[in-house]
Structures are given as structure tokens and as C-alpha cells.
Design a protein around this motif. Structure first.
Motif, PDB file in Angstrom:
ATOM      1  N   GLY A  21       5.833  -4.771 -14.796  1.00  0.00           N
ATOM      2  CA  GLY A  21       5.004  -3.860 -13.814  1.00  0.00           C
ATOM      3  C   GLY A  21       4.449  -4.487 -12.395  1.00  0.00           C
ATOM      4  N   GLY A  22       3.961  -3.590 -11.800  1.00  0.00           N
ATOM      5  CA  GLY A  22       3.624  -3.881 -10.243  1.00  0.00           C
ATOM      6  C   GLY A  22       2.361  -3.153 -10.108  1.00  0.00           C
ATOM      7  N   TRP A  23       1.496  -3.615  -9.167  1.00  0.00           N
ATOM      8  CA  TRP A  23       0.334  -2.907  -8.637  1.00  0.00           C
ATOM      9  C   TRP A  23       0.443  -2.470  -7.235  1.00  0.00           C
ATOM     10  CZ3 TRP A  23      -2.650  -5.181  -4.793  1.00  0.00           C
ATOM     11  CH2 TRP A  23      -2.423  -6.228  -4.522  1.00  0.00           C
ATOM     12  N   PHE A  24      -0.111  -1.473  -6.814  1.00  0.00           N
ATOM     13  CA  PHE A  24       0.047  -0.974  -5.200  1.00  0.00           C
ATOM     14  C   PHE A  24      -1.559  -0.588  -4.954  1.00  0.00           C
ATOM     15  CE2 PHE A  24       4.103  -0.398  -7.501  1.00  0.00           C
ATOM     16  CZ  PHE A  24       4.781  -0.801  -6.815  1.00  0.00           C
ATOM     17  N   GLY A  25      -1.850  -0.830  -3.717  1.00  0.00           N
ATOM     18  CA  GLY A  25      -2.964  -0.463  -3.059  1.00  0.00           C
ATOM     19  C   GLY A  25      -2.937   1.060  -2.990  1.00  0.00           C
ATOM     20  N   ILE A  26      -3.868   1.705  -2.675  1.00  0.00           N
ATOM     21  CA  ILE A  26      -3.988   3.121  -2.264  1.00  0.00           C
ATOM     22  C   ILE A  26      -4.239   3.370  -1.028  1.00  0.00           C
ATOM     23  CG2 ILE A  26      -4.930   5.543  -2.857  1.00  0.00           C
ATOM     24  CD1 ILE A  26      -5.323   4.849  -5.626  1.00  0.00           C
ATOM     25  N   GLU A  27      -3.392   3.671  -0.068  1.00  0.00           N
ATOM     26  CA  GLU A  27      -3.759   3.899   1.228  1.00  0.00           C
ATOM     27  C   GLU A  27      -4.807   4.868   1.740  1.00  0.00           C
ATOM     28  OE1 GLU A  27       0.029   5.276   4.117  1.00  0.00           O
ATOM     29  OE2 GLU A  27      -1.102   7.290   3.802  1.00  0.00           O
ATOM     30  N   ILE A  43     -10.188  10.937  -7.075  1.00  0.00           N
ATOM     31  CA  ILE A  43      -9.003  10.705  -6.585  1.00  0.00           C
ATOM     32  C   ILE A  43      -8.249  11.767  -6.577  1.00  0.00           C
ATOM     33  CG2 ILE A  43      -7.073   9.314  -6.186  1.00  0.00           C
ATOM     34  CD1 ILE A  43      -8.755   6.913  -7.024  1.00  0.00           C
ATOM     35  N   PHE A  44      -7.925  12.313  -7.859  1.00  0.00           N
ATOM     36  CA  PHE A  44      -7.016  13.424  -7.917  1.00  0.00           C
ATOM     37  C   PHE A  44      -7.504  14.655  -7.488  1.00  0.00           C
ATOM     38  CE2 PHE A  44      -5.915  11.082 -12.246  1.00  0.00           C
ATOM     39  CZ  PHE A  44      -4.795  10.502 -11.746  1.00  0.00           C
ATOM     40  N   TYR A  45      -8.821  15.004  -7.450  1.00  0.00           N
ATOM     41  CA  TYR A  45      -9.404  15.884  -6.977  1.00  0.00           C
ATOM     42  C   TYR A  45      -9.385  16.281  -5.376  1.00  0.00           C
ATOM     43  CZ  TYR A  45     -12.722  19.503  -5.352  1.00  0.00           C
ATOM     44  OH  TYR A  45     -13.497  20.540  -4.785  1.00  0.00           O
ATOM     45  N   VAL A  82       0.769  -1.120   0.269  1.00  0.00           N
ATOM     46  CA  VAL A  82       0.190  -0.002  -0.045  1.00  0.00           C
ATOM     47  C   VAL A  82       0.926   1.243  -0.003  1.00  0.00           C
ATOM     48  CG1 VAL A  82      -1.580   1.334   1.272  1.00  0.00           C
ATOM     49  CG2 VAL A  82      -1.682  -1.110   1.276  1.00  0.00           C
ATOM     50  N   ILE A  83       0.487   2.173  -0.836  1.00  0.00           N
ATOM     51  CA  ILE A  83       1.515   3.448  -0.987  1.00  0.00           C
ATOM     52  C   ILE A  83       0.557   4.585  -0.602  1.00  0.00           C
ATOM     53  CG2 ILE A  83       2.996   2.546  -2.543  1.00  0.00           C
ATOM     54  CD1 ILE A  83       1.783   4.251  -4.830  1.00  0.00           C
ATOM     55  N   ASN A  84       0.930   5.734  -0.405  1.00  0.00           N
ATOM     56  CA  ASN A  84       0.084   7.034  -0.391  1.00  0.00           C
ATOM     57  C   ASN A  84       0.122   7.422  -1.842  1.00  0.00           C
ATOM     58  OD1 ASN A  84      -0.268   9.828  -0.279  1.00  0.00           O
ATOM     59  ND2 ASN A  84      -0.282   9.349   1.833  1.00  0.00           N
ATOM     60  N   ILE A  85      -0.949   7.981  -2.355  1.00  0.00           N
ATOM     61  CA  ILE A  85      -1.327   8.297  -3.789  1.00  0.00           C
ATOM     62  C   ILE A  85      -0.340   9.702  -4.074  1.00  0.00           C
ATOM     63  CG2 ILE A  85      -2.981   9.989  -3.282  1.00  0.00           C
ATOM     64  CD1 ILE A  85      -2.835   7.931  -6.329  1.00  0.00           C
ATOM     65  N   GLN A  86       0.051  10.347  -3.077  1.00  0.00           N
ATOM     66  CA  GLN A  86       1.240  11.397  -3.221  1.00  0.00           C
ATOM     67  C   GLN A  86       2.297  10.743  -3.836  1.00  0.00           C
ATOM     68  OE1 GLN A  86       0.140  14.549  -3.203  1.00  0.00           O
ATOM     69  NE2 GLN A  86      -1.971  14.368  -2.280  1.00  0.00           N
TER      70      GLN A  86
END
Length: 130
Positions: free
Chosen positions: A85-91, A36-38, A9-13
């Protein structure tokens, strides 16, 4: 995210300065991406737009970019690591999808369908947990 284990899990920032492959406007996933961006006060650099979540995933890998999409659209059994590639969850991910149960009005519904509808309504009303 490059130094993280895929699936973590990562922070979207952490993706603030990345180039994004986005869905085209009008696509349900694009609405989710924009939200999510907004909510994270991000102005993403959109490299390109596509109408296909799978296309966005593949383009992100070959273009050294990133994309966002719901976990429900990931192909079970196919790993992006196999393609580089890889995938990450959003914190703090609270981006739930809407659920719609549709049927023809005034049509015959078998008992098992009626039971399913009732169970689903109870579940989403918080009255039961199946």
C-alpha cells in the motif's frame, strides 16, 4: 493516486470513484471522514466499516480500497509499501484535530504541570510559539 509517489500530496477528488473503508459512526475519525466528504461534495462508496483505524488501513490494502485517517494514527516505522500500500497527504488539508488538556478539578497539580498548562494555553492562544 496509483501513478503518484507514496507520501506525495493529492487532491481528494482523485479518490472520488474509489471504494472506501470507513470507520463506524460515532468514532471521532468517522466524523472527520464525513466532514471531508461533505466539504468536497463526495458521496463515497463505503465497502465496509470498522472500529479500528489500523484495521481500516489493513483492509484498504487487501481489498484494493482506500481509507482516510489522521497522520497521528500512522504507525511510525511501519510502511504500508511493505504490505503493498501507500499513503498520500490531502491537498489543502485544514482538518485539524481538537486538543483537550484534562485534569481533576481542585486537585493538586505539581508546578511543572501548571507550567505545561500555561504554556499550552499561550501556544494555542497564539501568544507564544514553542
Amino acid at each position: 493516486a496509483q501513478n503518484r509517489e507514496p507520501g506525495s500530496v493529492i487532491n481528494i477528488q482523485e479518490a472520488r470513484n474509489e471504494r472506501f473503508i470507513s470507520m463506524r459512526r460515532g468514532h471521532g475519525v468517522r466524523a472527520l471522514q464525513d466532514r471531508i466528504f461533505y466539504e468536497n461534495r463526495m458521496s463515497p462508496r463505503i465497502l465496509m466499516e470498522t472500529g479500528s483505524p489500523e484495521g481500516a488501513r489493513r483492509l484498504a490494502i487487501v481489498c484494493n480500497a482506500v481509507t482516510l485517517f489522521p497522520e497521528t494514527l500512522m504507525n511510525i516505522g511501519v510502511t504500508d509499501a511493505d504490505r503493498g500500500g501507500g499513503w498520500f497527504g490531502i491537498e489543502g488539508n485544514q482538518y485539524l484535530r481538537d486538543f483537550f488538556l484534562c485534569h481533576r478539578k481542585n486537585s493538586y497539580l505539581p508546578r511543572y504541570t501548571q507550567d505545561f498548562i500555561e504554556a499550552t494555553q499561550r501556544f494555542f492562544a497564539g501568544l507564544g510559539a514553542y
